[in-house]
Enzyme design. Structure first.
Site, PDB file in Angstrom:
ATOM      1  N   TYR A 157       0.851  -1.209   0.000  1.00  0.00           N
ATOM      2  CA  TYR A 157       0.000   0.000   0.000  1.00  0.00           C
ATOM      3  C   TYR A 157       0.884   1.256   0.000  1.00  0.00           C
ATOM      4  O   TYR A 157       0.637   2.205  -0.745  1.00  0.00           O
ATOM      5  CB  TYR A 157      -0.916  -0.044   1.223  1.00  0.00           C
ATOM      6  CG  TYR A 157      -1.992   1.036   1.265  1.00  0.00           C
ATOM      7  CD1 TYR A 157      -3.074   1.019   0.379  1.00  0.00           C
ATOM      8  CD2 TYR A 157      -1.946   2.057   2.216  1.00  0.00           C
ATOM      9  CE1 TYR A 157      -4.069   2.000   0.432  1.00  0.00           C
ATOM     10  CE2 TYR A 157      -2.935   3.036   2.290  1.00  0.00           C
ATOM     11  CZ  TYR A 157      -4.002   3.002   1.390  1.00  0.00           C
ATOM     12  OH  TYR A 157      -4.983   3.962   1.454  1.00  0.00           O
ATOM     13  N   ILE A 190      -9.926   8.872   7.493  1.00  0.00           N
ATOM     14  CA  ILE A 190     -11.193   9.471   7.087  1.00  0.00           C
ATOM     15  C   ILE A 190     -12.295   8.432   7.322  1.00  0.00           C
ATOM     16  O   ILE A 190     -12.142   7.267   6.929  1.00  0.00           O
ATOM     17  CB  ILE A 190     -11.147   9.869   5.576  1.00  0.00           C
ATOM     18  CG1 ILE A 190      -9.906  10.725   5.261  1.00  0.00           C
ATOM     19  CG2 ILE A 190     -12.441  10.587   5.170  1.00  0.00           C
ATOM     20  CD1 ILE A 190      -9.786  12.037   6.022  1.00  0.00           C
TER      21      ILE A 190
HETATM   22  N1  LIG Z   1     -10.558   6.305   4.340  1.00  0.00           N
HETATM   23  C1  LIG Z   1      -9.324   6.670   4.680  1.00  0.00           C
HETATM   24  O1  LIG Z   1      -8.999   6.869   5.858  1.00  0.00           O
HETATM   25  C2  LIG Z   1      -8.284   6.857   3.619  1.00  0.00           C
HETATM   26  C3  LIG Z   1      -7.003   7.256   4.025  1.00  0.00           C
HETATM   27  C4  LIG Z   1      -6.018   7.444   3.070  1.00  0.00           C
HETATM   28  C5  LIG Z   1      -6.292   7.238   1.735  1.00  0.00           C
HETATM   29  N2  LIG Z   1      -7.533   6.840   1.366  1.00  0.00           N
HETATM   30  C6  LIG Z   1      -7.767   6.626  -0.062  1.00  0.00           C
HETATM   31  O2  LIG Z   1      -8.943   7.283  -0.461  1.00  0.00           O
HETATM   32  C7  LIG Z   1      -9.538   6.583  -1.558  1.00  0.00           C
HETATM   33  C8  LIG Z   1     -11.006   6.323  -1.264  1.00  0.00           C
HETATM   34  O3  LIG Z   1     -11.086   5.563  -0.063  1.00  0.00           O
HETATM   35  P1  LIG Z   1     -12.448   5.324   0.737  1.00  0.00           P
HETATM   36  O4  LIG Z   1     -12.045   5.235   2.154  1.00  0.00           O
HETATM   37  O5  LIG Z   1     -13.481   6.276   0.307  1.00  0.00           O
HETATM   38  O6  LIG Z   1     -12.797   3.843   0.218  1.00  0.00           O
HETATM   39  P2  LIG Z   1     -14.184   3.031   0.230  1.00  0.00           P
HETATM   40  O7  LIG Z   1     -15.145   3.621   1.170  1.00  0.00           O
HETATM   41  O8  LIG Z   1     -13.756   1.609   0.402  1.00  0.00           O
HETATM   42  O9  LIG Z   1     -14.746   3.243  -1.263  1.00  0.00           O
HETATM   43  C9  LIG Z   1     -14.035   2.695  -2.343  1.00  0.00           C
HETATM   44  C10 LIG Z   1     -14.750   2.999  -3.627  1.00  0.00           C
HETATM   45  O10 LIG Z   1     -13.968   2.473  -4.708  1.00  0.00           O
HETATM   46  C11 LIG Z   1     -14.766   1.598  -5.505  1.00  0.00           C
HETATM   47  N3  LIG Z   1     -13.879   0.580  -6.082  1.00  0.00           N
HETATM   48  C12 LIG Z   1     -13.074  -0.293  -5.424  1.00  0.00           C
HETATM   49  N4  LIG Z   1     -12.390  -1.041  -6.315  1.00  0.00           N
HETATM   50  C13 LIG Z   1     -12.758  -0.615  -7.550  1.00  0.00           C
HETATM   51  C14 LIG Z   1     -12.384  -0.984  -8.867  1.00  0.00           C
HETATM   52  N5  LIG Z   1     -11.486  -1.937  -9.108  1.00  0.00           N
HETATM   53  N6  LIG Z   1     -12.983  -0.335  -9.914  1.00  0.00           N
HETATM   54  C15 LIG Z   1     -13.904   0.644  -9.690  1.00  0.00           C
HETATM   55  N7  LIG Z   1     -14.303   1.042  -8.459  1.00  0.00           N
HETATM   56  C16 LIG Z   1     -13.720   0.413  -7.402  1.00  0.00           C
HETATM   57  C17 LIG Z   1     -15.823   1.078  -4.573  1.00  0.00           C
HETATM   58  O11 LIG Z   1     -16.957   0.651  -5.311  1.00  0.00           O
HETATM   59  P3  LIG Z   1     -17.562  -0.848  -5.150  1.00  0.00           P
HETATM   60  O12 LIG Z   1     -18.006  -0.954  -3.713  1.00  0.00           O
HETATM   61  O13 LIG Z   1     -18.665  -0.878  -6.145  1.00  0.00           O
HETATM   62  O14 LIG Z   1     -16.431  -1.769  -5.477  1.00  0.00           O
HETATM   63  C18 LIG Z   1     -16.115   2.354  -3.751  1.00  0.00           C
HETATM   64  O15 LIG Z   1     -16.961   3.217  -4.482  1.00  0.00           O
HETATM   65  C19 LIG Z   1      -8.692   5.329  -1.744  1.00  0.00           C
HETATM   66  O16 LIG Z   1      -7.748   5.534  -2.777  1.00  0.00           O
HETATM   67  C20 LIG Z   1      -7.984   5.180  -0.421  1.00  0.00           C
HETATM   68  O17 LIG Z   1      -6.773   4.459  -0.527  1.00  0.00           O
HETATM   69  C21 LIG Z   1      -8.529   6.625   2.266  1.00  0.00           C
END
Ligand SMILES: NC(=O)c1ccc[n+]([C@@H]2O[C@H](COP(=O)([O-])OP(=O)(O)OC[C@H]3O[C@@H](n4cnc5c(N)ncnc54)[C@H](OP(=O)(O)O)[C@@H]3O)[C@@H](O)[C@H]2O)c1
Length: 249
Positions: A157, A190
């Site tokens: 990651y 987040i």
């Molecule tokens: N949350 C945090 O604390 C945090 C911290 C640092 C970085 N980030 C980054 O922020 C970004 C968003 O994170 P999040 O926390 O919002 O994640 P999340 O709640 O798990 O949402 C992920 C989204 O991505 C979609 N997705 C996953 N795999 C996919 C694929 N192969 N093709 C198309 N869509 C796909 C999912 O749709 P489906 O459910 O339909 O698959 C969902 O809409 C990520 O890059 C993550 O690494 C998050």
């Protein structure tokens, strides 16, 4: 006039979490948005319904796995067919499986690299030619503080998210003369399914004590930063990676 009036965007992974908040924030400012998802159509349709209330005919829903080249190509083509133009790409998709290095298989490594880094290349590769045609554009990549500090989620990651930051810098130089800026948002902790799925109640309490501002961030706080980077006000910012982590390192 709204901030993103007459603009069109693809927000990858916008059925949930940070991507969802970005899609809605953009729509509120007049942007047409392609809502992309991979598995959960229901959630994507809910986001699209919410957008339609704000901005009628302001969204399309596209199922596409952003790790698959033919699906990415179709996603970009369908967006152009629906909106006639594309100005903004938010490379938001990312997945996360905590894994220690000594237990990490090649398959585990490749899965994270493909979802978190190769997807950014693929979506940019097919969207950029259309964005450049507009002579104004924005690419916003979602990284993670793990990409700077190494974090505790695993080498795969950290490598992928560090790669997103370097990719952002390299692409920004290549596109600088074409009116397209390329920046990364670097979030941490987040409140989304991704975060809640990685900690039990005890783990969340312990984690909270390590966040200087004393709370988790919200997807809307990341969306407001994305909206700023997408706006004309951020036209002189490119190649940057902006941390939003409540002070968490
Ligand atoms: N949350 C945090 O604390 C945090 C911290 C640092 C970085 N980030 C980054 O922020 C970004 C968003 O994170 P999040 O926390 O919002 O994640 P999340 O709640 O798990 O949402 C992920 C989204 O991505 C979609 N997705 C996953 N795999 C996919 C694929 N192969 N093709 C198309 N869509 C796909 C999912 O749709 P489906 O459910 O339909 O698959 C969902 O809409 C990520 O890059 C993550 O690494 C998050």
């Amino acid at each position: 006039m709204k901030i993103l009036e007459n603009k069109a965007a693809i927000v990858t992974g916008s059925s949930k979490g940070i991507g969802r908040a970005i899609a809605i924030a953009f729509a509120k400012e007049g942007c047409k948005v392609a809502v992309n998802y991979c598995h959960t159509r229901e959630s994507a349709l809910e986001v699209s319904d919410e957008i339609e209330k704000i901005n009628p005919s302001g969204s399309i829903v596209i199922q596409a796995d952003v790790t698959a080249e033919d699906e990415v190509k179709r996603m970009v083509n369908d967006t152009i067919a629906a909106f006639g133009k594309l100005h903004i790409l938010v490379n938001n998709v990312g997945i996360f499986h905590r894994c220690s290095f000594l237990e990490m298989s090649l398959q585990e490594w490749e899965s994270i690299i493909k979802n978190d880094l190769t997807s950014v290349f693929l979506c940019s590769r097919y969207a950029v030619p259309h964005i450049v045609q507009q002579k104004w554009g924005r690419i916003i990549n979602i990284s993670s503080t793990s990409g700077i500090t190494g974090g505790t989620s695993g080498a795969h990651y950290a490598a992928a998210k560090g790669g997103v930051i370097s990719f952002t810098k390299a692409l920004s130089s290549e596109l600088a003369k074409s009116g397209v800026t390329v920046n990364a948002i670097v979030p941490s902790k987040i409140g989304t399914d991704m975060l809640w799925g990685s900690y039990d109640e005890e783990g969340k309490k312990t984690l909270l004590t390590k966040i200087p501002v004393g709370r988790f961030g919200t997807p809307e706080e990341i969306a407001s930063l994305a909206l700023f980077l997408a706006s004309d006000n951020a036209g002189y910012i490119t190649g940057e990676s902006i941390v939003a982590s409540g002070g968490y390192k």
